[in-house]
Design a protein around this motif. Structure first.
Motif, PDB file in Angstrom:
ATOM      1  N   ALA A 182       0.803  -1.223   0.000  1.00 54.95           N
ATOM      2  CA  ALA A 182       0.000   0.000   0.000  1.00 54.95           C
ATOM      3  C   ALA A 182       0.835   1.271   0.000  1.00 54.95           C
ATOM      4  O   ALA A 182       0.296   2.346   0.249  1.00 54.95           O
ATOM      5  CB  ALA A 182      -0.915   0.005   1.223  1.00 54.95           C
ATOM      6  N   HIS A 183       2.126   1.177  -0.273  1.00 54.54           N
ATOM      7  CA  HIS A 183       3.015   2.344  -0.199  1.00 54.54           C
ATOM      8  C   HIS A 183       2.836   3.073   1.126  1.00 54.54           C
ATOM      9  O   HIS A 183       2.791   4.297   1.185  1.00 54.54           O
ATOM     10  CB  HIS A 183       2.785   3.275  -1.387  1.00 54.54           C
ATOM     11  N   ALA A 184       2.712   2.277   2.192  1.00 55.75           N
ATOM     12  CA  ALA A 184       2.497   2.822   3.532  1.00 55.75           C
ATOM     13  C   ALA A 184       3.526   2.254   4.505  1.00 55.75           C
ATOM     14  O   ALA A 184       3.189   1.846   5.612  1.00 55.75           O
ATOM     15  CB  ALA A 184       1.074   2.505   3.994  1.00 55.75           C
ATOM     16  N   GLY A 185       4.772   2.229   4.106  1.00 50.53           N
ATOM     17  CA  GLY A 185       5.812   1.659   4.948  1.00 50.53           C
ATOM     18  C   GLY A 185       6.479   2.651   5.877  1.00 50.53           C
ATOM     19  O   GLY A 185       7.234   2.259   6.758  1.00 50.53           O
ATOM     20  N   GLY A 186       6.208   3.916   5.703  1.00 55.99           N
ATOM     21  CA  GLY A 186       6.848   4.944   6.512  1.00 55.99           C
ATOM     22  C   GLY A 186       6.513   4.896   7.992  1.00 55.99           C
ATOM     23  O   GLY A 186       7.414   4.996   8.834  1.00 55.99           O
ATOM     24  N   PRO A 187       5.240   4.749   8.360  1.00 54.58           N
ATOM     25  CA  PRO A 187       4.909   4.770   9.791  1.00 54.58           C
ATOM     26  C   PRO A 187       5.618   3.706  10.638  1.00 54.58           C
ATOM     27  O   PRO A 187       6.152   4.050  11.693  1.00 54.58           O
ATOM     28  CB  PRO A 187       3.382   4.603   9.808  1.00 54.58           C
ATOM     29  N   PRO A 188       5.663   2.434  10.215  1.00 56.55           N
ATOM     30  CA  PRO A 188       6.374   1.473  11.083  1.00 56.55           C
ATOM     31  C   PRO A 188       7.856   1.819  11.270  1.00 56.55           C
ATOM     32  O   PRO A 188       8.381   1.703  12.381  1.00 56.55           O
ATOM     33  CB  PRO A 188       6.217   0.132  10.357  1.00 56.55           C
ATOM     34  N   LEU A 189       8.503   2.250  10.212  1.00 54.66           N
ATOM     35  CA  LEU A 189       9.913   2.606  10.321  1.00 54.66           C
ATOM     36  C   LEU A 189      10.097   3.845  11.197  1.00 54.66           C
ATOM     37  O   LEU A 189      11.020   3.917  12.006  1.00 54.66           O
ATOM     38  CB  LEU A 189      10.518   2.836   8.931  1.00 54.66           C
ATOM     39  N   THR A 190       9.201   4.793  11.074  1.00 51.63           N
ATOM     40  CA  THR A 190       9.265   6.003  11.900  1.00 51.63           C
ATOM     41  C   THR A 190       9.051   5.665  13.364  1.00 51.63           C
ATOM     42  O   THR A 190       9.748   6.188  14.239  1.00 51.63           O
ATOM     43  CB  THR A 190       8.220   7.029  11.421  1.00 51.63           C
ATOM     44  N   VAL A 191       8.084   4.783  13.647  1.00 51.72           N
ATOM     45  CA  VAL A 191       7.834   4.362  15.030  1.00 51.72           C
ATOM     46  C   VAL A 191       9.075   3.690  15.611  1.00 51.72           C
ATOM     47  O   VAL A 191       9.384   3.841  16.787  1.00 51.72           O
ATOM     48  CB  VAL A 191       6.607   3.419  15.091  1.00 51.72           C
ATOM     49  N   TYR A 192       9.795   2.957  14.793  1.00 51.72           N
ATOM     50  CA  TYR A 192      11.022   2.294  15.252  1.00 51.72           C
ATOM     51  C   TYR A 192      12.155   3.299  15.479  1.00 51.72           C
ATOM     52  O   TYR A 192      12.882   3.213  16.471  1.00 51.72           O
ATOM     53  CB  TYR A 192      11.449   1.237  14.234  1.00 51.72           C
ATOM     54  N   LEU A 193      12.338   4.224  14.556  1.00 54.86           N
ATOM     55  CA  LEU A 193      13.487   5.131  14.619  1.00 54.86           C
ATOM     56  C   LEU A 193      13.302   6.323  15.559  1.00 54.86           C
ATOM     57  O   LEU A 193      14.262   6.784  16.176  1.00 54.86           O
ATOM     58  CB  LEU A 193      13.818   5.649  13.214  1.00 54.86           C
ATOM     59  N   LEU A 194      12.095   6.834  15.668  1.00 57.22           N
ATOM     60  CA  LEU A 194      11.872   8.067  16.433  1.00 57.22           C
ATOM     61  C   LEU A 194      12.328   7.978  17.888  1.00 57.22           C
ATOM     62  O   LEU A 194      13.026   8.878  18.368  1.00 57.22           O
ATOM     63  CB  LEU A 194      10.403   8.482  16.337  1.00 57.22           C
ATOM     64  N   PRO A 195      12.007   6.914  18.621  1.00 58.17           N
ATOM     65  CA  PRO A 195      12.440   6.867  20.026  1.00 58.17           C
ATOM     66  C   PRO A 195      13.950   6.710  20.206  1.00 58.17           C
ATOM     67  O   PRO A 195      14.464   6.856  21.305  1.00 58.17           O
ATOM     68  CB  PRO A 195      11.730   5.638  20.605  1.00 58.17           C
ATOM     69  N   ARG A 196      14.673   6.434  19.155  1.00 60.54           N
ATOM     70  CA  ARG A 196      16.108   6.247  19.265  1.00 60.54           C
ATOM     71  C   ARG A 196      16.866   7.562  19.402  1.00 60.54           C
ATOM     72  O   ARG A 196      18.059   7.569  19.674  1.00 60.54           O
ATOM     73  CB  ARG A 196      16.637   5.448  18.087  1.00 60.54           C
ATOM     74  N   GLY A 197      16.169   8.670  19.179  1.00 59.25           N
ATOM     75  CA  GLY A 197      16.790   9.978  19.373  1.00 59.25           C
ATOM     76  C   GLY A 197      17.909  10.292  18.398  1.00 59.25           C
ATOM     77  O   GLY A 197      18.858  10.996  18.742  1.00 59.25           O
ATOM     78  N   LEU A 198      17.804   9.766  17.190  1.00 59.94           N
ATOM     79  CA  LEU A 198      18.833  10.039  16.180  1.00 59.94           C
ATOM     80  C   LEU A 198      18.844  11.516  15.808  1.00 59.94           C
ATOM     81  O   LEU A 198      17.796  12.165  15.804  1.00 59.94           O
ATOM     82  CB  LEU A 198      18.553   9.220  14.913  1.00 59.94           C
ATOM     83  N   PRO A 199      19.991  12.052  15.473  1.00 51.03           N
ATOM     84  CA  PRO A 199      20.012  13.412  14.910  1.00 51.03           C
ATOM     85  C   PRO A 199      19.146  13.444  13.646  1.00 51.03           C
ATOM     86  O   PRO A 199      19.037  12.439  12.930  1.00 51.03           O
ATOM     87  CB  PRO A 199      21.487  13.639  14.572  1.00 51.03           C
ATOM     88  N   ARG A 200      18.558  14.575  13.377  1.00 50.84           N
ATOM     89  CA  ARG A 200      17.582  14.657  12.275  1.00 50.84           C
ATOM     90  C   ARG A 200      18.169  14.228  10.935  1.00 50.84           C
ATOM     91  O   ARG A 200      17.502  13.567  10.157  1.00 50.84           O
ATOM     92  CB  ARG A 200      16.950  16.037  12.208  1.00 50.84           C
ATOM     93  N   ARG A 201      19.410  14.571  10.654  1.00 51.06           N
ATOM     94  CA  ARG A 201      20.012  14.167   9.373  1.00 51.06           C
ATOM     95  C   ARG A 201      20.209  12.646   9.302  1.00 51.06           C
ATOM     96  O   ARG A 201      20.003  12.040   8.260  1.00 51.06           O
ATOM     97  CB  ARG A 201      21.330  14.887   9.153  1.00 51.06           C
TER      98      ARG A 201
END
Length: 118
Positions: free
Chosen positions: A12-31
């Motif tokens: 469904a071209h809807a893969g962004g949310p799961p990856l974002t949920v995984y990466l966001l709490p990791r506190g990575l720098p925005r770049r």
């Protein structure tokens, strides 16, 4: 979350949310955050070319359209880099969280959220 993101992206071209949920709490720098997502979907989309071609979804017309839209993609990438450099980490995290929430709601509701704001 990577498998769920790949599955959602393929169907469904809807893969962004799961990856974002995984990466966001990791506190990575925005770049690093944006770069990780960009590389993930670049590789994923290359992998998807094989089954898409097998299903007959790759054609000369679609390739021609992609080439015609390439300048817009380059402009979008350039603009994204400029905007990313213009905002601080806290604002970036807030914006990503808000957009993730809206995307999640849209996926749950199954309709374009714009209809609720008109």
């Amino acid at each position: 979350m990577g498998a769920l993101s790949g599955f959602g992206s393929t169907l469904a071209h809807a893969g962004g949310p799961p990856l974002t949920v995984y990466l966001l709490p990791r506190g990575l720098p925005r770049r690093t955050f944006v770069g990780t997502i960009a590389w993930f979907f670049f590789v994923l989309n290359l992998i998807k070319l094989v089954p898409y071609a097998w299903l007959g979804l790759v054609s000369v017309q679609r390739f021609t359209l992609a080439l015609a839209l390439l300048p817009l993609a380059w402009f979008g990438a350039w603009l994204g880099v400029r905007l990313l450099g213009a905002i601080d980490e806290r604002l970036f995290t807030r914006l990503v969280t808000i957009l993730l929430t809206l995307t999640g709601l849209q996926l749950l509701i199954g309709r374009d959220l714009a209809v609720y704001f008109n």
